[in-house]
Design an enzyme around this catalytic site. Structure first.
Site, PDB file in Angstrom:
ATOM      1  N   ASP A   6      -5.850  -1.435   9.040  1.00  0.00           N
ATOM      2  CA  ASP A   6      -6.433  -0.587   7.972  1.00  0.00           C
ATOM      3  C   ASP A   6      -5.174   0.503   7.577  1.00  0.00           C
ATOM      4  O   ASP A   6      -4.904   1.414   8.464  1.00  0.00           O
ATOM      5  CB  ASP A   6      -7.658   0.420   8.256  1.00  0.00           C
ATOM      6  CG  ASP A   6      -7.920   1.408   7.349  1.00  0.00           C
ATOM      7  OD1 ASP A   6      -7.365   1.282   6.138  1.00  0.00           O
ATOM      8  OD2 ASP A   6      -8.448   2.454   7.818  1.00  0.00           O
ATOM      9  N   CYS A   7      -4.572   0.126   6.604  1.00  0.00           N
ATOM     10  CA  CYS A   7      -3.444   1.024   6.481  1.00  0.00           C
ATOM     11  C   CYS A   7      -3.560   1.878   4.937  1.00  0.00           C
ATOM     12  O   CYS A   7      -4.073   1.434   3.943  1.00  0.00           O
ATOM     13  CB  CYS A   7      -2.470   0.213   5.624  1.00  0.00           C
ATOM     14  SG  CYS A   7      -0.898   0.752   5.241  1.00  0.00           S
ATOM     15  N   VAL A  13      -4.043   2.102  10.899  1.00  0.00           N
ATOM     16  CA  VAL A  13      -5.068   1.876  12.145  1.00  0.00           C
ATOM     17  C   VAL A  13      -4.997   0.330  12.507  1.00  0.00           C
ATOM     18  O   VAL A  13      -5.282  -0.664  11.735  1.00  0.00           O
ATOM     19  CB  VAL A  13      -6.177   2.377  12.031  1.00  0.00           C
ATOM     20  CG1 VAL A  13      -7.001   2.512  13.546  1.00  0.00           C
ATOM     21  CG2 VAL A  13      -6.181   3.931  11.495  1.00  0.00           C
ATOM     22  N   ASP A 109      -9.583  -0.174   0.548  1.00  0.00           N
ATOM     23  CA  ASP A 109     -10.437   0.616   1.665  1.00  0.00           C
ATOM     24  C   ASP A 109     -11.721   1.026   1.169  1.00  0.00           C
ATOM     25  O   ASP A 109     -12.546   0.981   1.733  1.00  0.00           O
ATOM     26  CB  ASP A 109      -9.453   1.841   1.796  1.00  0.00           C
ATOM     27  CG  ASP A 109      -9.304   2.771   0.738  1.00  0.00           C
ATOM     28  OD1 ASP A 109      -8.800   2.305  -0.393  1.00  0.00           O
ATOM     29  OD2 ASP A 109      -9.355   4.245   0.808  1.00  0.00           O
TER      30      ASP A 109
HETATM   31  C1  LIG Z   1      -7.927   6.622  -3.706  1.00  0.00           C
HETATM   32  C2  LIG Z   1      -7.002   6.009  -2.702  1.00  0.00           C
HETATM   33  C3  LIG Z   1      -5.606   6.379  -2.990  1.00  0.00           C
HETATM   34  C4  LIG Z   1      -7.703   6.500  -1.249  1.00  0.00           C
HETATM   35  O1  LIG Z   1      -6.588   6.107  -0.177  1.00  0.00           O
HETATM   36  P1  LIG Z   1      -6.310   6.671   1.069  1.00  0.00           P
HETATM   37  O2  LIG Z   1      -6.762   8.247   1.157  1.00  0.00           O
HETATM   38  O3  LIG Z   1      -7.387   6.076   1.948  1.00  0.00           O
HETATM   39  O4  LIG Z   1      -4.939   6.676   1.568  1.00  0.00           O
HETATM   40  C5  LIG Z   1      -7.030   4.389  -2.697  1.00  0.00           C
HETATM   41  O5  LIG Z   1      -8.415   4.152  -2.562  1.00  0.00           O
HETATM   42  C6  LIG Z   1      -6.208   3.855  -3.846  1.00  0.00           C
HETATM   43  O6  LIG Z   1      -5.229   3.806  -4.107  1.00  0.00           O
HETATM   44  N1  LIG Z   1      -7.197   3.445  -5.050  1.00  0.00           N
HETATM   45  C7  LIG Z   1      -6.705   2.946  -5.996  1.00  0.00           C
HETATM   46  C8  LIG Z   1      -7.619   3.235  -7.129  1.00  0.00           C
HETATM   47  C9  LIG Z   1      -9.020   3.125  -7.126  1.00  0.00           C
HETATM   48  O7  LIG Z   1      -9.723   3.074  -5.958  1.00  0.00           O
HETATM   49  O8  LIG Z   1      -9.770   3.037  -8.237  1.00  0.00           O
HETATM   50  K   LIG Z   2      -9.846   7.881   1.362  1.00  0.00           K
END
Ligand SMILES: CC(C)(COP(=O)(O)O)[C@@H](O)C(=O)NCCC(=O)O
Ligand SMILES: [K+]
Ligand SMILES: Nc1ncnc2c1ncn2[C@@H]1O[C@H](COP(=O)(O)OP(=O)(O)O)[C@@H](O)[C@H]1O
Length: 257
Positions: A6-7, A13, A109
């Protein structure tokens, strides 16, 4: 045995799943320059050090940082002789397709969190993940990810204050004793801590009103307990939710291959 990776934007991780439980978990900072060989030296050293003597033959990856995926693919291929399943790529099936605007690249994620939370709790959920960003993932009755909210992360908020204002130091988050700070650090901690309590409460309330069905709020990410101890914001806290989601998606792909 399965290696789940999980990056996130801050940390990566690695967990080893024996089919029933995670037998080991290790964390490293996310650096897109890291090569396949570097990953292997790091991981094999830790495995030896902790007497984790298993044969990894499957790899699944979720990465919010697209650039790291190339080296993780080489890592899986070179050292474990397998083609990794990469969440968000067309050949990785999801138990339920997301329902979002056409062309949206949902963070993998968030799709993984939705799958993991649905597997444990059923539908109608808000998953709050405290990472670099704080994400709210809305999971529908049928388990589909149907959108959510992206807010600046807790540490990102504190860093932004420090970076933008000459007189504001770097501070770590903690629950302040009182709302009214009587020194600079306490003022900053109060702004972010109590501001975050309000942010989480308000966003969850508005999501529930918009969906108009009873919903459970599931929290993940190391900082969730800090907020939960001040105010009961969440129905459950699960530190391994993203990892669990990776095993759910991996199993789904195997069963539907
Ligand atoms: C919102 C995030 C930056 C969160 O990432 P993290 O905090 O886990 O590193 C990631 O889910 C992402 O790049 N999302 C793309 C845009 C979206 O989910 O709509
Ligand atoms: K997040
Ligand atoms: N238990 C904890 N206590 C304090 N800070 C934490 C804890 N867990 C994570 N953090 C911090 O929260 C931020 C987000 O970390 P992480 O959840 O690994 O993000 P990402 O998934 O985006 O890589 C980082 O700055 C990390 O140092």
């Amino acid at each position: 045995m399965l290696l789940a990776i999980d990056c996130g934007n801050t940390n990566t991780v690695f967990s080893i799943w024996d089919g029933e439980r995670f037998i080991a978990t290790w964390r490293t900072s996310t650096e897109w320059q890291r090569t396949a060989d570097q990953y292997y030296v790091w991981l094999s050293t830790l495995m030896r050090f902790q007497n984790v003597d298993v044969m990894i033959d499957e790899v699944i990856v979720s990465s919010t940082v697209p650039r790291v995926v190339f080296n993780l693919r080489v890592f899986a291929d070179r050292y474990y002789n397998c083609r990794p399943l990469v969440v968000g790529k067309p050949d990785c099936l999801l138990p339920t397709a997301p329902r979002v605007d056409a062309g949206t690249q949902v963070g993998p994620d968030r799709l993984v969190n939705a799958a993991g939370a649905f597997d444990r709790h059923g539908g109608n959920l808000i998953v709050v993940d405290f990472g670099t960003a704080t994400t709210f993932d809305v999971v529908a009755e049928d388990g589909a990810y149907v959108g959510g909210v992206i807010a600046p992360g807790v540490n990102l908020s504190l860093e932004a204050l420090h970076n933008a204002a000459a007189a504001l130091p770097h501070v770590d988050i903690t629950q302040p004793q009182r709302v009214i700070g009587t020194n600079t650090v306490a003022c900053m901690q109060s702004g972010v801590f109590w501001g975050y309590i309000g942010l989480v409460r308000e966003i969850c309330a508005r999501i529930k009103a918009e969906r108009d069905v009873p919903m459970q709020v599931i929290a993940t990410g190391g900082l969730a307990p800090l907020f939960q101890q001040a105010e009961a914001l969440f129905d459950a806290f699960e530190d391994d939710l993203t990892m669990h989601g990776l095993t759910v998606i991996h199993k789904y792909n195997k069963d539907n291959a």
